[in-house]
Design a protein around this motif. Sequence first.
Motif, PDB file in Angstrom:
ATOM      1  N   PRO A  44       0.854  -1.184  -0.139  1.00 50.24           N
ATOM      2  CA  PRO A  44       0.001   0.125  -0.032  1.00 50.24           C
ATOM      3  C   PRO A  44       0.765   1.449   0.099  1.00 50.24           C
ATOM      4  O   PRO A  44       2.035   1.308   0.727  1.00 50.24           O
ATOM      5  CB  PRO A  44      -0.664   0.020   1.360  1.00 50.24           C
TER       6      PRO A  44
ATOM      7  N   GLU B 137       0.930   2.937   4.239  1.00 50.77           N
ATOM      8  CA  GLU B 137       0.808   1.624   5.080  1.00 50.77           C
ATOM      9  C   GLU B 137       0.595   2.257   6.451  1.00 50.77           C
ATOM     10  O   GLU B 137       1.360   1.974   7.402  1.00 50.77           O
ATOM     11  CB  GLU B 137       2.040   0.850   5.011  1.00 50.77           C
TER      12      GLU B 137
ATOM     13  N   GLN C  90      -6.735  -3.227   6.844  1.00 46.87           N
ATOM     14  CA  GLN C  90      -6.816  -3.445   5.348  1.00 46.87           C
ATOM     15  C   GLN C  90      -7.501  -4.513   4.723  1.00 46.87           C
ATOM     16  O   GLN C  90      -8.382  -4.290   3.905  1.00 46.87           O
ATOM     17  CB  GLN C  90      -5.364  -3.394   4.920  1.00 46.87           C
TER      18      GLN C  90
ATOM     19  N   LYS D 114       0.208  -2.630  -5.684  1.00 49.28           N
ATOM     20  CA  LYS D 114       0.504  -1.491  -4.553  1.00 49.28           C
ATOM     21  C   LYS D 114      -0.520  -1.707  -3.413  1.00 49.28           C
ATOM     22  O   LYS D 114      -0.379  -1.196  -2.163  1.00 49.28           O
ATOM     23  CB  LYS D 114       0.364  -0.045  -5.087  1.00 49.28           C
ATOM     24  N   ASN D 115      -1.609  -2.365  -3.669  1.00 45.07           N
ATOM     25  CA  ASN D 115      -2.710  -2.290  -2.594  1.00 45.07           C
ATOM     26  C   ASN D 115      -3.194  -3.818  -2.561  1.00 45.07           C
ATOM     27  O   ASN D 115      -4.519  -4.151  -2.472  1.00 45.07           O
ATOM     28  CB  ASN D 115      -3.943  -1.609  -2.872  1.00 45.07           C
TER      29      ASN D 115
ATOM     30  N   VAL E 203      -5.711  -4.866   0.412  1.00 42.78           N
ATOM     31  CA  VAL E 203      -7.041  -4.496   0.327  1.00 42.78           C
ATOM     32  C   VAL E 203      -7.799  -5.012  -0.745  1.00 42.78           C
ATOM     33  O   VAL E 203      -8.747  -5.248  -0.523  1.00 42.78           O
ATOM     34  CB  VAL E 203      -6.925  -2.753   0.125  1.00 42.78           C
TER      35      VAL E 203
END
Length: 166
Positions: free
Chosen positions: A54, A57, A64, A148-149, A152
């Motif tokens: 993320p 963070e 998340q 990047k996520n 989530v």
Amino acid sequence: MRQQQAAEDTDQTGSKMADRDKVEEEIYDQIVDLTEYAKRQRWWNRLFGKNSGPVAEKYSVATQIAIGGVSGWCAGYLFQKVGKVAATSVGGGLLLLQIANNSGYIQVDWKRVEKDVNKAKKHIKKGTHQAGPELNTFVEKSTEFVKKNIVVTSGFVGGFLLGLAS
């Protein structure tokens, strides 16, 4: 003389032991450094590379996943409900069209409909071979966002599937 020889052997054995202890200590230090490095690295960084994880963070992994799961469940539930309404509307419309055609209220030129559908199919097939740069850019941005996520996103996918099932 034997005592002197024994003393020299003890000194050599002692120095060999000291050298061995020093080597073991260096290896131990390297292993500890490696384990500390692994502890500092997030699991998704090891899996997806250094530019993953993320952007902010601030939250724990559990938070998340919970955020992604709840938002995914809401999206899945809405998708399910809207999908049912859309399927019912389209199916009902086609059914009413067929009933009106059989009752004589309207006259449908089915050959023209078939011709138009085939024309649309050819147009769609031609367009799929030439994916525009907008689509490639969208796919690249989506892939980067997922990397990047990842935490989530995985929570969202799980929640979405649960939302579809409920």
